[in-house]
Design a protein around this motif. Structure first.
Motif, PDB file in Angstrom:
ATOM      1  N   MET A 185      31.157  27.787  20.866  1.00  0.00           N
ATOM      2  CA  MET A 185      31.747  27.167  22.047  1.00  0.00           C
ATOM      3  C   MET A 185      32.459  28.221  22.899  1.00  0.00           C
ATOM      4  SD  MET A 185      34.439  24.036  22.309  1.00  0.00           S
ATOM      5  CE  MET A 185      33.277  22.709  22.080  1.00  0.00           C
ATOM      6  N   GLN A 186      33.162  29.158  22.260  1.00  0.00           N
ATOM      7  CA  GLN A 186      33.848  30.223  23.000  1.00  0.00           C
ATOM      8  C   GLN A 186      32.839  31.099  23.737  1.00  0.00           C
ATOM      9  OE1 GLN A 186      37.622  29.084  22.570  1.00  0.00           O
ATOM     10  NE2 GLN A 186      37.041  30.856  23.696  1.00  0.00           N
ATOM     11  N   ALA A 187      31.694  31.354  23.126  1.00  0.00           N
ATOM     12  CA  ALA A 187      30.654  32.153  23.786  1.00  0.00           C
ATOM     13  C   ALA A 187      30.170  31.435  25.044  1.00  0.00           C
ATOM     14  CB  ALA A 187      29.499  32.410  22.825  1.00  0.00           C
ATOM     15  N   TYR A 188      29.986  30.128  24.927  1.00  0.00           N
ATOM     16  CA  TYR A 188      29.557  29.333  26.077  1.00  0.00           C
ATOM     17  C   TYR A 188      30.609  29.394  27.189  1.00  0.00           C
ATOM     18  CZ  TYR A 188      28.383  25.270  28.912  1.00  0.00           C
ATOM     19  OH  TYR A 188      28.101  24.446  29.955  1.00  0.00           O
ATOM     20  N   VAL A 189      31.870  29.255  26.822  1.00  0.00           N
ATOM     21  CA  VAL A 189      32.962  29.312  27.803  1.00  0.00           C
ATOM     22  C   VAL A 189      33.016  30.697  28.449  1.00  0.00           C
ATOM     23  CG1 VAL A 189      35.482  29.254  28.064  1.00  0.00           C
ATOM     24  CG2 VAL A 189      34.322  27.481  26.734  1.00  0.00           C
ATOM     25  N   PHE A 190      32.805  31.732  27.644  1.00  0.00           N
ATOM     26  CA  PHE A 190      32.777  33.096  28.181  1.00  0.00           C
ATOM     27  C   PHE A 190      31.677  33.229  29.239  1.00  0.00           C
ATOM     28  CE2 PHE A 190      30.698  37.304  27.891  1.00  0.00           C
ATOM     29  CZ  PHE A 190      31.699  38.069  28.457  1.00  0.00           C
ATOM     30  N   MET A 191      30.483  32.745  28.924  1.00  0.00           N
ATOM     31  CA  MET A 191      29.361  32.825  29.857  1.00  0.00           C
ATOM     32  C   MET A 191      29.676  32.074  31.148  1.00  0.00           C
ATOM     33  SD  MET A 191      27.097  34.694  28.324  1.00  0.00           S
ATOM     34  CE  MET A 191      25.488  34.394  29.028  1.00  0.00           C
ATOM     35  N   GLN A 192      30.251  30.892  31.024  1.00  0.00           N
ATOM     36  CA  GLN A 192      30.630  30.119  32.212  1.00  0.00           C
ATOM     37  C   GLN A 192      31.670  30.866  33.043  1.00  0.00           C
ATOM     38  OE1 GLN A 192      31.879  26.308  30.521  1.00  0.00           O
ATOM     39  NE2 GLN A 192      30.286  25.356  31.773  1.00  0.00           N
ATOM     40  N   SER A 193      32.610  31.500  32.378  1.00  0.00           N
ATOM     41  CA  SER A 193      33.676  32.220  33.087  1.00  0.00           C
ATOM     42  C   SER A 193      33.118  33.392  33.882  1.00  0.00           C
ATOM     43  CB  SER A 193      34.735  32.712  32.100  1.00  0.00           C
ATOM     44  OG  SER A 193      35.322  31.631  31.439  1.00  0.00           O
TER      45      SER A 193
ATOM     46  N   GLU B 165      30.085  33.698  34.974  1.00  0.00           N
ATOM     47  CA  GLU B 165      29.305  33.113  36.074  1.00  0.00           C
ATOM     48  C   GLU B 165      30.234  32.660  37.210  1.00  0.00           C
ATOM     49  OE1 GLU B 165      26.023  32.323  38.158  1.00  0.00           O
ATOM     50  OE2 GLU B 165      25.965  33.206  36.159  1.00  0.00           O
ATOM     51  N   MET B 166      31.377  32.084  36.855  1.00  0.00           N
ATOM     52  CA  MET B 166      32.326  31.631  37.874  1.00  0.00           C
ATOM     53  C   MET B 166      32.887  32.814  38.665  1.00  0.00           C
ATOM     54  SD  MET B 166      35.980  29.647  37.678  1.00  0.00           S
ATOM     55  CE  MET B 166      35.501  28.247  36.751  1.00  0.00           C
ATOM     56  N   VAL B 167      33.189  33.900  37.989  1.00  0.00           N
ATOM     57  CA  VAL B 167      33.709  35.083  38.680  1.00  0.00           C
ATOM     58  C   VAL B 167      32.656  35.644  39.642  1.00  0.00           C
ATOM     59  CG1 VAL B 167      34.465  37.478  38.347  1.00  0.00           C
ATOM     60  CG2 VAL B 167      35.388  35.662  36.898  1.00  0.00           C
ATOM     61  N   ILE B 168      31.412  35.641  39.231  1.00  0.00           N
ATOM     62  CA  ILE B 168      30.348  36.120  40.117  1.00  0.00           C
ATOM     63  C   ILE B 168      30.205  35.191  41.315  1.00  0.00           C
ATOM     64  CG2 ILE B 168      27.856  36.537  40.295  1.00  0.00           C
ATOM     65  CD1 ILE B 168      28.011  37.528  37.349  1.00  0.00           C
TER      66      ILE B 168
ATOM     67  N   ASP C 219      34.184  27.869  47.417  1.00  0.00           N
ATOM     68  CA  ASP C 219      33.812  27.022  46.280  1.00  0.00           C
ATOM     69  C   ASP C 219      34.551  27.453  45.014  1.00  0.00           C
ATOM     70  OD1 ASP C 219      32.117  25.444  47.727  1.00  0.00           O
ATOM     71  OD2 ASP C 219      30.273  26.342  46.962  1.00  0.00           O
ATOM     72  N   PHE C 220      34.677  28.760  44.842  1.00  0.00           N
ATOM     73  CA  PHE C 220      35.360  29.282  43.662  1.00  0.00           C
ATOM     74  C   PHE C 220      36.787  28.746  43.572  1.00  0.00           C
ATOM     75  CE2 PHE C 220      38.384  32.360  41.996  1.00  0.00           C
ATOM     76  CZ  PHE C 220      37.940  32.503  40.697  1.00  0.00           C
TER      77      PHE C 220
ATOM     78  N   LEU D 156      40.625  24.773  36.196  1.00  0.00           N
ATOM     79  CA  LEU D 156      40.670  25.784  35.144  1.00  0.00           C
ATOM     80  C   LEU D 156      42.106  26.283  34.940  1.00  0.00           C
ATOM     81  CD1 LEU D 156      39.005  27.608  33.203  1.00  0.00           C
ATOM     82  CD2 LEU D 156      38.860  29.236  35.095  1.00  0.00           C
ATOM     83  N   VAL D 157      42.810  26.511  36.020  1.00  0.00           N
ATOM     84  CA  VAL D 157      44.206  26.954  35.938  1.00  0.00           C
ATOM     85  C   VAL D 157      45.050  25.893  35.247  1.00  0.00           C
ATOM     86  CG1 VAL D 157      46.267  27.481  37.309  1.00  0.00           C
ATOM     87  CG2 VAL D 157      44.068  28.515  37.916  1.00  0.00           C
ATOM     88  N   ILE D 158      44.873  24.653  35.644  1.00  0.00           N
ATOM     89  CA  ILE D 158      45.631  23.550  35.037  1.00  0.00           C
ATOM     90  C   ILE D 158      45.352  23.482  33.541  1.00  0.00           C
ATOM     91  CG2 ILE D 158      45.864  21.034  34.948  1.00  0.00           C
ATOM     92  CD1 ILE D 158      45.405  21.132  38.058  1.00  0.00           C
ATOM     93  N   ARG D 159      44.077  23.602  33.167  1.00  0.00           N
ATOM     94  CA  ARG D 159      43.701  23.572  31.757  1.00  0.00           C
ATOM     95  C   ARG D 159      44.383  24.711  30.987  1.00  0.00           C
ATOM     96  NH1 ARG D 159      38.408  22.921  32.669  1.00  0.00           N
ATOM     97  NH2 ARG D 159      37.812  25.033  32.110  1.00  0.00           N
TER      98      ARG D 159
END
Length: 191
Positions: A150-158, A160-163, A171-172, A179-182
């Motif tokens: 799950m952490q690997a998946y979150v890393f990949m999403q993160s 992608e979000m930075v890109i 949009d970012f 994400l900040v709230i979380r």
């Protein structure tokens, strides 16, 4: 059309630069999105000084009293210096963002990220990241309690979000708020 859009952007940047002078985080958010829009309209770093001079002239033309001899508007030197200072601050904030856009760095990052994704699985990339993090900053590992997959998946999403931030900052910033709230709920603190 682009001239009207640029004029509207310049008016907006002057307005919120004054309004947000003491709120640097929100000001920086606006700077990033504005620089991106300027770039899309064809503005480049080399234009910033000329645009600043034009803005100063336009403001002086509307605010300054007419000169009795030549009929042109003029204003006290301290007012001219204040507007020069404001544009210098705006230019200093826009310049590095626009430099990055002009170098097409985000395209290079996107391309290399896609190459990495072809070469490695998300689990491998996540493991590489978390192994490096554990080695370099072990004091942070306790923040990552979820299973590795799950952490690997979150890393990949993160990543992608930075890109996507570089590709479309507006949009970012909308995606960033939840994400900040979380992360605040997780107990992450700045600094």
């Amino acid at each position: 059309m682009a001239c009207d859009a640029l004029g509207s952007e310049l008016w907006a940047i002057l307005s919120w630069s004054c309004d947000l002078m003491w709120d640097p985080d929100r000001k920086n958010e606006h700077m990033v999105t504005t620089a991106t829009r300027f770039h899309r309209l064809g503005m480049r770093r080399m234009h910033l000084q000329e645009i600043g001079a034009a803005v100063k002239e336009a403001v002086m033309g509307h605010l300054g009293p007419p000169c009795p001899e030549c009929g042109r508007n003029s204003w006290p030197e301290k007012d001219a210096a204040a507007w020069g200072w404001l544009w210098t601050k705006i230019e200093a904030s826009l310049e590095p963002i626009m430099a990055s856009l002009e170098l097409e760095q985000i395209s290079l990052v996107r391309h290399s990220w896609e190459s990495v994704q072809v070469a490695r699985t998300s689990l491998e990339l996540g493991d590489l990241f978390y192994n490096y993090l554990a080695e370099d900053s072990p004091q942070l590992i306790h923040l990552f309690q979820r299973p590795r997959k799950m952490q690997a998946y979150v890393f990949m999403q993160s990543v992608e979000m930075v890109i996507r931030f570089g590709e479309d900052p507006e949009d970012f910033f909308q995606e960033l708020k939840p994400l900040v709230i979380r992360h605040i709920k997780y107990g992450v603190k700045p600094g």
